[in-house]
Design an enzyme around this catalytic site. Structure first.
Site, PDB file in Angstrom:
ATOM      1  N   GLU A  54       0.754  -1.258   0.142  1.00 26.40           N
ATOM      2  CA  GLU A  54       0.207   0.129  -0.082  1.00 26.40           C
ATOM      3  C   GLU A  54       0.991   1.265  -0.077  1.00 26.40           C
ATOM      4  OE1 GLU A  54      -4.014  -0.140   1.689  1.00 26.40           O
ATOM      5  OE2 GLU A  54      -3.107   1.232   3.347  1.00 26.40           O
ATOM      6  N   LYS A  56       0.520   4.724   1.369  1.00 24.84           N
ATOM      7  CA  LYS A  56      -0.154   5.397   2.368  1.00 24.84           C
ATOM      8  C   LYS A  56       0.802   6.190   3.128  1.00 24.84           C
ATOM      9  CE  LYS A  56      -2.479   3.447   6.810  1.00 24.84           C
ATOM     10  NZ  LYS A  56      -2.649   2.367   7.412  1.00 24.84           N
ATOM     11  N   LYS A 116      -8.280   2.366  -3.068  1.00 22.99           N
ATOM     12  CA  LYS A 116      -8.339   2.062  -1.504  1.00 22.99           C
ATOM     13  C   LYS A 116      -8.983   3.368  -1.048  1.00 22.99           C
ATOM     14  CE  LYS A 116      -7.196  -1.087   2.013  1.00 22.99           C
ATOM     15  NZ  LYS A 116      -7.691  -0.382   3.377  1.00 22.99           N
ATOM     16  N   GLU A 165     -14.534  -5.477   2.060  1.00 25.98           N
ATOM     17  CA  GLU A 165     -13.819  -5.434   3.392  1.00 25.98           C
ATOM     18  C   GLU A 165     -14.660  -5.675   4.618  1.00 25.98           C
ATOM     19  OE1 GLU A 165     -10.470  -2.894   4.239  1.00 25.98           O
ATOM     20  OE2 GLU A 165     -11.928  -1.965   5.524  1.00 25.98           O
ATOM     21  N   ASN A 186     -10.477  -6.931   7.969  1.00 27.56           N
ATOM     22  CA  ASN A 186      -9.424  -5.869   8.250  1.00 27.56           C
ATOM     23  C   ASN A 186      -9.560  -5.867   9.905  1.00 27.56           C
ATOM     24  OD1 ASN A 186      -8.256  -3.325   9.073  1.00 27.56           O
ATOM     25  ND2 ASN A 186      -8.908  -2.469   7.145  1.00 27.56           N
ATOM     26  N   GLU A 216      -5.869  -7.892   6.388  1.00 27.80           N
ATOM     27  CA  GLU A 216      -5.313  -6.625   6.338  1.00 27.80           C
ATOM     28  C   GLU A 216      -5.244  -5.856   7.533  1.00 27.80           C
ATOM     29  OE1 GLU A 216      -9.025  -5.757   3.122  1.00 27.80           O
ATOM     30  OE2 GLU A 216      -8.329  -4.090   4.342  1.00 27.80           O
ATOM     31  N   SER A 217      -4.195  -4.986   7.591  1.00 29.52           N
ATOM     32  CA  SER A 217      -3.539  -4.211   8.703  1.00 29.52           C
ATOM     33  C   SER A 217      -2.863  -4.628   9.759  1.00 29.52           C
ATOM     34  CB  SER A 217      -4.882  -3.534   9.353  1.00 29.52           C
ATOM     35  OG  SER A 217      -5.756  -2.628   8.573  1.00 29.52           O
TER      36      SER A 217
END
Ligand SMILES: O=C(O)c1ccccc1NCC(=O)[C@H](O)[C@H](O)COP(=O)(O)O
Length: 260
Positions: A54, A56, A116, A165, A186, A216-217
């Site tokens: 990503e 970000k 995203k 998501e 997530n 995710e994350s």
């Protein structure tokens, strides 16, 4: 107001300005000149684990993460490290992203690119494809049942692959019923912004194995990736750990397992 509500309110305000400046019909017209979409699914379905890397700059939970003066340079590093796809956070107010970032990344790499963002309208999907996006994120928590189904169908009609998501059991059930092919779990609680690393292991069994599951994350190391792969993930989506690493190419390679 929850963090998500606050983010979405800002997104809607910015969206209203763009719609006033450029009608949907004009954005649609730009679709005629855009590259056909790249399909991420063959890579994501292939044996092994894939990394979606990503772009970000900052986030509500962590503040400033990285300057990223040229997202295309970072994306090329990610692609050279073996990223299966690049995620570009295009939300401006809280994440410092833009559609210009997405365009620059798409032009710089050969892998599929994800928009995203906090997508709540058809306009954003058309914009995404017109900017070159191959995938779009739909966050179940941000959408009613009707909105989710309509936007999912519209995204597919545009040729976009949809990453749906989820954060909890009820959202996972909605994603599965929708027929989502690509389901992202997530780990970030949208109320507290805390990461709960056990979320993927709790929700993944609710998603049939013919779907591609993405963790995710809060992923920082190859051992984190191995944990989620062991729990059924085919891919991980990683932002902070990669943008803060001085060697993003090496960091992606290490996460894919090829750097070992
Ligand atoms: O990152 C945040 O603080 C955040 C807050 C509220 C909604 C979404 C948020 N992040 C978007 C993402 O899903 C992450 O950027 C992505 O999963 C990568 O996470 P990480 O590797 O922890 O940066």
């Amino acid at each position: 107001m929850s963090v998500l509500d606050d983010i979405v309110a800002g997104v809607r305000a910015d969206l209203a300005e763009r719609e006033a400046a450029l009608p949907l019909a004009d954005v649609r017209a730009a679709l005629a000149d855009v590259d056909p979409p790249r399909d991420p699914m063959p890579h994501l379905r292939a044996p092994g684990s894939s990394v979606i890397a990503e772009v970000k700059r900052r986030s509500p939970s962590k503040g400033d993460l990285a300057d990223i003066p040229d997202p295309a340079v970072l994306a090329k590093e990610y692609a050279a490290g073996g990223a299966a796809a690049i995620s570009v956070l295009t939300e401006q107010r809280r994440f410092g992203g833009s559609l210009a970032d997405l365009r620059a990344v798409r032009a710089a790499v050969d892998v599929p690119v994800l928009r995203k963002d906090f997508i709540v309208s058809s306009y954003q999907l058309v914009e995404a494809r017109a900017a070159g996006a191959d995938l779009a994120l739909l966050i179940v928590a941000a959408l009613s049942g009707d909105e989710l189904r309509r936007l999912h169908d519209e995204a597919r009609e545009l040729g976009l692959t949809v990453l749906v998501e989820v954060h909890d059991e009820a959202e996972t059930e909605r994603a599965v019923e929708l027929g989502a092919e690509l389901v992202g779990v997530n780990a970030r609680n949208l109320k507290t912004l805390e990461i709960h690393a056990d979320t993927f292991g709790r929700l993944a069994p609710l998603v049939p194995d013919d779907r591609v599951k993405v963790a995710e994350s809060g992923i920082f190391s190859r051992s984190d990736v191995e944990r989620f792969v062991g729990e059924g993930a085919r891919a991980v989506l990683v932002g902070e750990a990669l943008v803060k690493d001085g060697d993003p190419q090496g960091a992606v390679r290490a996460m894919t397992g090829a750097g070992a």
